[in-house]
Each structure stands twice: as structure tokens, then as C-alpha cells.
Design an enzyme around this catalytic site. Sequence first.
Site, PDB file in Angstrom:
ATOM      1  N   GLY A  27       0.789  -1.232   0.000  1.00 44.14           N
ATOM      2  CA  GLY A  27       0.000   0.000   0.000  1.00 44.14           C
ATOM      3  C   GLY A  27       0.814   1.271   0.000  1.00 44.14           C
ATOM      4  O   GLY A  27       0.248   2.358   0.156  1.00 44.14           O
ATOM      5  N   HIS A  63       8.245   6.647   5.439  1.00 42.53           N
ATOM      6  CA  HIS A  63       7.467   7.379   6.438  1.00 42.53           C
ATOM      7  C   HIS A  63       6.772   6.399   7.367  1.00 42.53           C
ATOM      8  O   HIS A  63       6.347   5.330   6.954  1.00 42.53           O
ATOM      9  CB  HIS A  63       6.452   8.320   5.791  1.00 42.53           C
ATOM     10  CG  HIS A  63       5.590   7.678   4.752  1.00 42.53           C
ATOM     11  ND1 HIS A  63       6.023   7.403   3.476  1.00 42.53           N
ATOM     12  CD2 HIS A  63       4.313   7.216   4.816  1.00 42.53           C
ATOM     13  CE1 HIS A  63       5.055   6.825   2.797  1.00 42.53           C
ATOM     14  NE2 HIS A  63       4.002   6.693   3.588  1.00 42.53           N
TER      15      HIS A  63
HETATM   16  P1  AMP Z   1       1.585   5.412   1.981  1.00 46.91           P
HETATM   17  O1  AMP Z   1       0.360   5.003   1.215  1.00 46.91           O
HETATM   18  O2  AMP Z   1       1.972   4.510   3.105  1.00 46.91           O
HETATM   19  O3  AMP Z   1       2.738   5.690   1.021  1.00 46.91           O
HETATM   20  O4  AMP Z   1       1.226   6.788   2.687  1.00 46.91           O
HETATM   21  C1  AMP Z   1       1.243   8.002   2.015  1.00 46.91           C
HETATM   22  C2  AMP Z   1       0.371   8.937   2.806  1.00 46.91           C
HETATM   23  O5  AMP Z   1       0.692  10.259   2.410  1.00 46.91           O
HETATM   24  C3  AMP Z   1      -1.135   8.751   2.578  1.00 46.91           C
HETATM   25  O6  AMP Z   1      -1.763   8.443   3.811  1.00 46.91           O
HETATM   26  C4  AMP Z   1      -1.575  10.100   2.022  1.00 46.91           C
HETATM   27  O7  AMP Z   1      -2.841  10.496   2.475  1.00 46.91           O
HETATM   28  C5  AMP Z   1      -0.475  11.028   2.504  1.00 46.91           C
HETATM   29  N1  AMP Z   1      -0.253  12.212   1.705  1.00 46.91           N
HETATM   30  C6  AMP Z   1      -0.138  12.299   0.363  1.00 46.91           C
HETATM   31  N2  AMP Z   1       0.095  13.574  -0.009  1.00 46.91           N
HETATM   32  C7  AMP Z   1       0.146  14.310   1.142  1.00 46.91           C
HETATM   33  C8  AMP Z   1       0.359  15.697   1.428  1.00 46.91           C
HETATM   34  N3  AMP Z   1       0.580  16.604   0.458  1.00 46.91           N
HETATM   35  N4  AMP Z   1       0.328  16.095   2.710  1.00 46.91           N
HETATM   36  C9  AMP Z   1       0.102  15.201   3.699  1.00 46.91           C
HETATM   37  N5  AMP Z   1      -0.088  13.887   3.493  1.00 46.91           N
HETATM   38  C10 AMP Z   1      -0.073  13.439   2.234  1.00 46.91           C
END
Ligand code: AMP
Length: 113
Positions: free
Chosen positions: A92, A99
Site C-alpha cells: 500500500g 514514512h
Molecule cells: P503510503 O500510502 O503509506 O505511502 O502513505 C502516504 C500517505 O501520504 C497517505 O496516507 C496520504 O494520504 C499522505 N499524503 C499524500 N500527499 C500528502 C500531502 N501533500 N500532505 C500530507 N499527506 C499526504
Amino acid sequence: MTDCLFCKIGRKEIPSKLVHEDPDIFAFEDIQPQAPVHILLCPRKHLISLTDASAEDAAMLGKLQLIAAQIAKERKLTDGYRTVFNNGGRAGQSVFHLHLHLLGGRDFRWPPG
Ligand code: AMP
Ligand code: ZN
């Protein structure tokens, strides 16, 4: 890395709701929260995922978890919370800068979906 969303957030080139900053790590509110508390913690160093990490990153990886625990205390997540790394597309991962998700404020199921 120049063209990375989370590197840009760390450099404040893209706005975010920052909740923690230090020389190694920054943390901000997820833009699409999956729980009442949903914070992302990132190293300033650009790593794609845990797969990209090596022994020299051990202290930083530990610090990510400890800062997540500190934020969980500040947010009074006394009943429990979850910290998650999604590594790779099949798990996912959608942003390819390592992160740690800190999620809390609701019940979580096991196994995760
Ligand atoms: P993952 O799917 O583990 O790579 O998590 C990526 C996360 O980044 C998701 O939960 C998104 O909602 C979050 N995300 C994407 N773009 C941004 C943004 N500009 N600011 C804050 N969160 C973000
Ligand atoms: Zn990056």
C-alpha cells in the site's frame, strides 16, 4: 531529493501541518486521515522504504518510533495507537519516501487489511 513530495514538505516548499521538526526528522498531519489522529513521520534523508535502509539508519529508525510515542502521549492516545511502515506497492505504499504512520483515536482490527 529534488522531485519528492515528502522532501519538498520537509523543506517547506509544499505546505503541511507540521507537528514536529528536528535536524533528523519532521512530522506532519496526513492530508487524508484514516483515523482521528493520523500523522506521518519522515527522515530528512531521502530513503525509499525500509528496503533502502542500512545499518547507518538504525538510530534514525529508532528515533522515528520514539517520536511517534512522544506525539501519541501529547495527543493522549492512552488506550492504544498504531505505528506502521508500508513498504512497497503491494503493502500500500504510495509515496516513495520512507514514512511512519502514527494512527490513533479509534479501534483498529487485526490482521490489517
Ligand atoms: P503510503 O500510502 O503509506 O505511502 O502513505 C502516504 C500517505 O501520504 C497517505 O496516507 C496520504 O494520504 C499522505 N499524503 C499524500 N500527499 C500528502 C500531502 N501533500 N500532505 C500530507 N499527506 C499526504
Ligand atoms: Zn524524499
